[in-house]
Design a protein around this motif. Structure first.
Motif, PDB file in Angstrom:
ATOM      1  N   LEU A 127       2.365  35.804 -34.108  1.00 42.22           N
ATOM      2  CA  LEU A 127       3.496  36.947 -34.952  1.00 42.22           C
ATOM      3  C   LEU A 127       3.037  37.449 -36.191  1.00 42.22           C
ATOM      4  O   LEU A 127       2.595  36.644 -36.984  1.00 42.22           O
ATOM      5  CB  LEU A 127       4.948  35.943 -35.330  1.00 42.22           C
ATOM      6  CG  LEU A 127       5.978  36.856 -35.043  1.00 42.22           C
ATOM      7  CD1 LEU A 127       6.543  37.118 -33.908  1.00 42.22           C
ATOM      8  CD2 LEU A 127       6.994  35.763 -35.775  1.00 42.22           C
ATOM      9  N   PHE A 128       2.894  38.763 -36.186  1.00 40.82           N
ATOM     10  CA  PHE A 128       2.370  39.506 -37.503  1.00 40.82           C
ATOM     11  C   PHE A 128       3.716  39.863 -38.260  1.00 40.82           C
ATOM     12  O   PHE A 128       4.714  40.002 -37.933  1.00 40.82           O
ATOM     13  CB  PHE A 128       1.912  40.776 -36.885  1.00 40.82           C
ATOM     14  CG  PHE A 128       1.477  41.705 -38.027  1.00 40.82           C
ATOM     15  CD1 PHE A 128       0.226  41.597 -38.874  1.00 40.82           C
ATOM     16  CD2 PHE A 128       2.475  42.724 -38.525  1.00 40.82           C
ATOM     17  CE1 PHE A 128      -0.225  42.405 -39.655  1.00 40.82           C
ATOM     18  CE2 PHE A 128       1.828  43.430 -39.490  1.00 40.82           C
ATOM     19  CZ  PHE A 128       0.659  43.303 -40.051  1.00 40.82           C
ATOM     20  N   ASP A 129       3.470  39.528 -39.567  1.00 33.82           N
ATOM     21  CA  ASP A 129       4.411  39.616 -40.618  1.00 33.82           C
ATOM     22  C   ASP A 129       5.531  38.732 -40.386  1.00 33.82           C
ATOM     23  O   ASP A 129       5.793  37.896 -39.917  1.00 33.82           O
ATOM     24  CB  ASP A 129       4.815  41.247 -40.670  1.00 33.82           C
ATOM     25  CG  ASP A 129       5.531  41.458 -42.100  1.00 33.82           C
ATOM     26  OD1 ASP A 129       5.130  41.025 -43.029  1.00 33.82           O
ATOM     27  OD2 ASP A 129       6.665  42.026 -41.832  1.00 33.82           O
ATOM     28  N   VAL A 170       1.964  42.469 -24.274  1.00 40.26           N
ATOM     29  CA  VAL A 170       3.387  43.127 -24.139  1.00 40.26           C
ATOM     30  C   VAL A 170       4.543  42.043 -23.853  1.00 40.26           C
ATOM     31  O   VAL A 170       5.608  42.366 -24.134  1.00 40.26           O
ATOM     32  CB  VAL A 170       3.211  43.927 -22.820  1.00 40.26           C
ATOM     33  CG1 VAL A 170       2.645  45.187 -23.240  1.00 40.26           C
ATOM     34  CG2 VAL A 170       2.850  43.413 -21.609  1.00 40.26           C
ATOM     35  N   GLU A 171       4.339  40.844 -23.518  1.00 41.49           N
ATOM     36  CA  GLU A 171       5.421  39.793 -23.576  1.00 41.49           C
ATOM     37  C   GLU A 171       5.714  39.340 -24.871  1.00 41.49           C
ATOM     38  O   GLU A 171       4.843  39.546 -25.870  1.00 41.49           O
ATOM     39  CB  GLU A 171       4.858  38.688 -22.778  1.00 41.49           C
ATOM     40  CG  GLU A 171       4.490  38.692 -21.408  1.00 41.49           C
ATOM     41  CD  GLU A 171       3.224  39.581 -21.305  1.00 41.49           C
ATOM     42  OE1 GLU A 171       2.150  39.357 -22.037  1.00 41.49           O
ATOM     43  OE2 GLU A 171       3.000  39.863 -19.924  1.00 41.49           O
ATOM     44  N   PRO A 172       6.852  39.096 -24.916  1.00 39.53           N
ATOM     45  CA  PRO A 172       7.461  38.761 -26.397  1.00 39.53           C
ATOM     46  C   PRO A 172       6.433  37.469 -26.638  1.00 39.53           C
ATOM     47  O   PRO A 172       5.994  36.639 -26.056  1.00 39.53           O
ATOM     48  CB  PRO A 172       8.831  38.010 -25.910  1.00 39.53           C
ATOM     49  CG  PRO A 172       9.263  38.881 -24.755  1.00 39.53           C
ATOM     50  CD  PRO A 172       8.041  39.043 -24.124  1.00 39.53           C
ATOM     51  N   LYS A 173       6.061  37.385 -28.188  1.00 39.01           N
ATOM     52  CA  LYS A 173       5.322  36.387 -28.798  1.00 39.01           C
ATOM     53  C   LYS A 173       6.068  34.977 -28.798  1.00 39.01           C
ATOM     54  O   LYS A 173       7.374  34.961 -28.806  1.00 39.01           O
ATOM     55  CB  LYS A 173       4.789  36.665 -30.223  1.00 39.01           C
ATOM     56  CG  LYS A 173       4.344  37.867 -30.491  1.00 39.01           C
ATOM     57  CD  LYS A 173       2.948  38.068 -29.815  1.00 39.01           C
ATOM     58  CE  LYS A 173       1.979  39.388 -29.903  1.00 39.01           C
ATOM     59  NZ  LYS A 173       2.474  40.577 -29.129  1.00 39.01           N
ATOM     60  N   GLU A 174       5.242  33.857 -28.323  1.00 37.64           N
ATOM     61  CA  GLU A 174       5.885  32.751 -28.243  1.00 37.64           C
ATOM     62  C   GLU A 174       5.489  31.717 -29.222  1.00 37.64           C
ATOM     63  O   GLU A 174       5.710  30.619 -29.228  1.00 37.64           O
ATOM     64  CB  GLU A 174       5.951  32.197 -26.866  1.00 37.64           C
ATOM     65  CG  GLU A 174       6.604  32.994 -25.695  1.00 37.64           C
ATOM     66  CD  GLU A 174       6.709  32.435 -24.497  1.00 37.64           C
ATOM     67  OE1 GLU A 174       6.618  31.260 -24.238  1.00 37.64           O
ATOM     68  OE2 GLU A 174       6.837  33.011 -23.438  1.00 37.64           O
ATOM     69  N   GLY A 203      11.001  43.449 -31.745  1.00 41.73           N
ATOM     70  CA  GLY A 203      10.522  42.221 -32.212  1.00 41.73           C
ATOM     71  C   GLY A 203      11.500  40.749 -32.194  1.00 41.73           C
ATOM     72  O   GLY A 203      11.368  39.737 -32.695  1.00 41.73           O
ATOM     73  N   LYS A 204      12.874  41.114 -31.531  1.00 45.78           N
ATOM     74  CA  LYS A 204      14.067  40.139 -31.859  1.00 45.78           C
ATOM     75  C   LYS A 204      13.471  38.841 -30.843  1.00 45.78           C
ATOM     76  O   LYS A 204      13.586  37.837 -31.342  1.00 45.78           O
ATOM     77  CB  LYS A 204      15.073  40.734 -31.065  1.00 45.78           C
ATOM     78  CG  LYS A 204      15.747  42.043 -31.987  1.00 45.78           C
ATOM     79  CD  LYS A 204      17.021  42.532 -31.537  1.00 45.78           C
ATOM     80  CE  LYS A 204      16.680  43.022 -30.045  1.00 45.78           C
ATOM     81  NZ  LYS A 204      15.895  44.230 -29.962  1.00 45.78           N
ATOM     82  N   SER A 205      13.266  39.184 -29.640  1.00 44.80           N
ATOM     83  CA  SER A 205      12.897  37.936 -28.782  1.00 44.80           C
ATOM     84  C   SER A 205      11.716  37.271 -29.323  1.00 44.80           C
ATOM     85  O   SER A 205      11.850  35.990 -29.430  1.00 44.80           O
ATOM     86  CB  SER A 205      12.499  38.501 -27.106  1.00 44.80           C
ATOM     87  OG  SER A 205      13.696  39.266 -26.792  1.00 44.80           O
ATOM     88  N   SER A 206      10.723  37.993 -30.061  1.00 46.03           N
ATOM     89  CA  SER A 206       9.402  37.434 -30.350  1.00 46.03           C
ATOM     90  C   SER A 206       9.737  36.304 -31.496  1.00 46.03           C
ATOM     91  O   SER A 206       9.158  35.217 -31.580  1.00 46.03           O
ATOM     92  CB  SER A 206       8.425  38.496 -30.682  1.00 46.03           C
ATOM     93  OG  SER A 206       7.900  39.186 -29.713  1.00 46.03           O
ATOM     94  N   LEU A 207      10.701  36.938 -32.394  1.00 47.99           N
ATOM     95  CA  LEU A 207      10.736  36.074 -33.572  1.00 47.99           C
ATOM     96  C   LEU A 207      11.592  35.006 -33.231  1.00 47.99           C
ATOM     97  O   LEU A 207      11.282  33.714 -33.605  1.00 47.99           O
ATOM     98  CB  LEU A 207      11.900  37.018 -34.373  1.00 47.99           C
ATOM     99  CG  LEU A 207      12.368  36.154 -35.446  1.00 47.99           C
ATOM    100  CD1 LEU A 207      11.417  35.974 -36.803  1.00 47.99           C
ATOM    101  CD2 LEU A 207      13.707  36.825 -36.436  1.00 47.99           C
TER     102      LEU A 207
HETATM  103  N1  LIG Z   1       5.961  40.065 -35.340  1.00 47.40           N
HETATM  104  C1  LIG Z   1       5.125  40.777 -34.384  1.00 47.40           C
HETATM  105  N2  LIG Z   1       3.989  40.670 -34.192  1.00 47.40           N
HETATM  106  C2  LIG Z   1       3.059  40.913 -32.888  1.00 47.40           C
HETATM  107  N3  LIG Z   1       3.812  41.435 -32.031  1.00 47.40           N
HETATM  108  C3  LIG Z   1       5.013  41.616 -32.025  1.00 47.40           C
HETATM  109  C4  LIG Z   1       6.072  41.313 -33.037  1.00 47.40           C
HETATM  110  N4  LIG Z   1       7.348  41.408 -32.538  1.00 47.40           N
HETATM  111  C5  LIG Z   1       7.032  41.644 -31.305  1.00 47.40           C
HETATM  112  N5  LIG Z   1       5.810  42.013 -30.926  1.00 47.40           N
HETATM  113  C6  LIG Z   1       5.234  42.698 -29.723  1.00 47.40           C
HETATM  114  O1  LIG Z   1       6.249  43.859 -29.536  1.00 47.40           O
HETATM  115  C7  LIG Z   1       6.659  44.151 -28.267  1.00 47.40           C
HETATM  116  C8  LIG Z   1       8.259  43.870 -28.282  1.00 47.40           C
HETATM  117  O2  LIG Z   1       8.743  42.624 -28.743  1.00 47.40           O
HETATM  118  P1  LIG Z   1       9.946  42.070 -28.181  1.00 47.40           P
HETATM  119  O3  LIG Z   1       9.994  40.654 -28.855  1.00 47.40           O
HETATM  120  O4  LIG Z   1       9.989  41.938 -26.895  1.00 47.40           O
HETATM  121  O5  LIG Z   1      11.177  43.144 -28.931  1.00 47.40           O
HETATM  122  P2  LIG Z   1      12.569  42.833 -28.747  1.00 47.40           P
HETATM  123  O6  LIG Z   1      13.122  41.823 -28.140  1.00 47.40           O
HETATM  124  O7  LIG Z   1      13.349  43.413 -29.985  1.00 47.40           O
HETATM  125  O8  LIG Z   1      12.929  44.043 -27.761  1.00 47.40           O
HETATM  126  C9  LIG Z   1       6.369  42.810 -27.439  1.00 47.40           C
HETATM  127  O9  LIG Z   1       4.742  43.231 -26.941  1.00 47.40           O
HETATM  128  C10 LIG Z   1       5.758  41.834 -28.375  1.00 47.40           C
HETATM  129  O10 LIG Z   1       4.778  40.991 -28.126  1.00 47.40           O
END
Ligand SMILES: Nc1ncnc2c1ncn2[C@@H]1O[C@H](COP(=O)(O)OP(=O)(O)O)[C@@H](O)[C@H]1O
Ligand SMILES: [Mg+2]
Length: 376
Positions: free
Chosen positions: A34-36, A25-29, A63-67
């Motif tokens: 990262l999927f796709d 559930v945490e943003p991916k680091e 997925g903004k923070s994750s990207l």
């Molecule tokens: N490209 C991705 N591949 C896998 N998991 C993702 C991806 N983007 C987001 N997630 C997951 O989705 C959830 C929300 O992502 P997050 O980056 O926090 O979104 P936002 O910053 O847009 O609110 C997190 O659990 C994160 O790990």
């Protein structure tokens, strides 16, 4: 490592012994997780070497923070990450300067090149050793923030992430001149602002406002869209494969149909499936709706008509201007001026709750729609 309630005793967990990464559930680091999003990663990487202000936009949980975090980690450049939402105070509805500074300070202290920043700041008469005292005048805090940027600039190329930057417009000190100064003078700093309330972030920057100090300054915008149906299915399949769980294609299909391609909801579904099986879809809707309710309440309290308008659009699925007006009039038993409804619709689009496609409004996120129908 992620703690996963319920999964620990799941037979698949015991067999594989791994905790999920795709469904964390945490943003991916890390890019590996990262999927796709290959195109977006490439754009962001290129932007980092060229641009001074980059916007990353999209719905909440898209997925903004994750990207941003995964891409920055992969470049090896130092970066500072400030979650502006964390600095937001629900009660006063402000971002107090000292809370923002505190976020910045703790992020600076985590930098690998921390010592060099500390040294530069010491020369400028700023110590990061202690949190700023509440009684310090806001202007002084802003001065410290400005110096922190100056110090960062001395490091060579560095990125500063302002996550959910639309909250900066609630800052108790004016930050636009400061950020314009960073943009104009601090050539080594690239600012990355993310925003789920896209229109409000645009307002903060002032993209339509020539009198804004940040007017005309941003170079690159990366917009994250929900995964399409096939991508969403692949995402779930891959996540379940990782956990070595077999899941019926029909369940996957239904989950995608109900949750759409908002990756955050798919993650919740993936995790809950292990405990609840196919019921997890309903569970995600309930849990998600509760989460969204809080976000909606905060935003919708700002106009007496927002809730009516949201209900109109959620109920109708797709609604034209006239449908919204009729619905709100019927609900209230009186007419609201066209100008008022037009203004509120515009603001709801700005906040990212609804979108306008070909003259029709719809709720952008299926869980938001569900929450509106259930709670509003
Ligand atoms: N490209 C991705 N591949 C896998 N998991 C993702 C991806 N983007 C987001 N997630 C997951 O989705 C959830 C929300 O992502 P997050 O980056 O926090 O979104 P936002 O910053 O847009 O609110 C997190 O659990 C994160 O790990
Ligand atoms: Mg985020």
């Amino acid at each position: 490592m992620t703690r996963l309630v319920g999964l620990k005793y799941h037979p698949c967990y015991l067999v594989s012994g791994v905790l999920p990464t795709l469904f964390s559930v945490e943003p991916k680091e890390s890019l590996q997780d990262l999927f796709d999003r290959e195109d977006e990663v490439r754009k962001l990487r290129e932007g980092l070497s060229r641009e001074r202000l980059i916007l990353v936009l999209g719905l909440r949980r898209i997925g903004k923070s994750s990207l941003v975090l995964a891409t920055l980690s992969s470049t090896g450049h130092p970066f500072v990450y400030v979650d502006v939402r964390r600095a937001y105070d629900d009660v006063s509805r402000r971002v107090p300067a000292e809370r923002l500074y505190e976020e910045l300070r703790s992020s600076l202290l985590r930098l690998s090149v921390r010592e060099r920043v500390l040294e530069a700041l010491r020369r400028m008469g700023v110590s990061l050793e202690y949190p700023v005292k509440v009684r310090v005048p806001a202007e002084e805090v802003r001065d410290s923030i400005a110096k922190a940027f100056d110090a960062l600039n001395e490091l060579g190329r560095v990125a500063v992430v302002l996550d959910e930057a639309q909250y900066l417009r609630y800052s108790t000190v004016g930050l636009r001149p400061l950020l314009a100064h960073v943009y104009d003078r601090l050539r080594n700093v690239t600012l990355i602002m993310t925003g789920s309330e896209v229109g409000l972030l645009h307002d903060f920057i002032g993209i339509d406002d020539p009198s804004s100090p940040l007017y005309g300054r941003y170079g690159l915008t990366i917009e994250l869209r929900p995964f399409d149906e096939e991508r969403s299915r692949q995402f779930l399949r891959r996540g379940f494969e990782e956990l070595r769980v077999r899941v019926d294609e029909r369940v996957i299909g239904r989950a995608v149909e109900e949750l759409d391609g908002v990756v955050g909801w798919l993650v919740y579904f993936g995790r809950l499936y292990l405990e609840k099986g196919a019921d997890a879809i309903d569970e995600v809707k309930e849990m998600g709706a509760k989460l969204v309710k809080k976000e909606l309440e905060e935003a919708l309290s700002r106009s007496p008509y927002y809730a009516h308008i949201m209900r109109a659009i959620a109920t109708l699925g797709r609604a034209r201007w006239k449908n919204v007006v009729d619905y709100v009039t019927a609900q209230l038993g009186r007419r609201v001026t066209n100008a008022t409804i037009a203004r509120d619709l515009r603001n709801l689009v700005k906040m990212g709750f609804i979108e306008k496609v070909n003259d029709e409004y719809r709720v952008a996120d299926p869980i938001v729609r569900y929450a509106v129908l259930k709670w509003l």
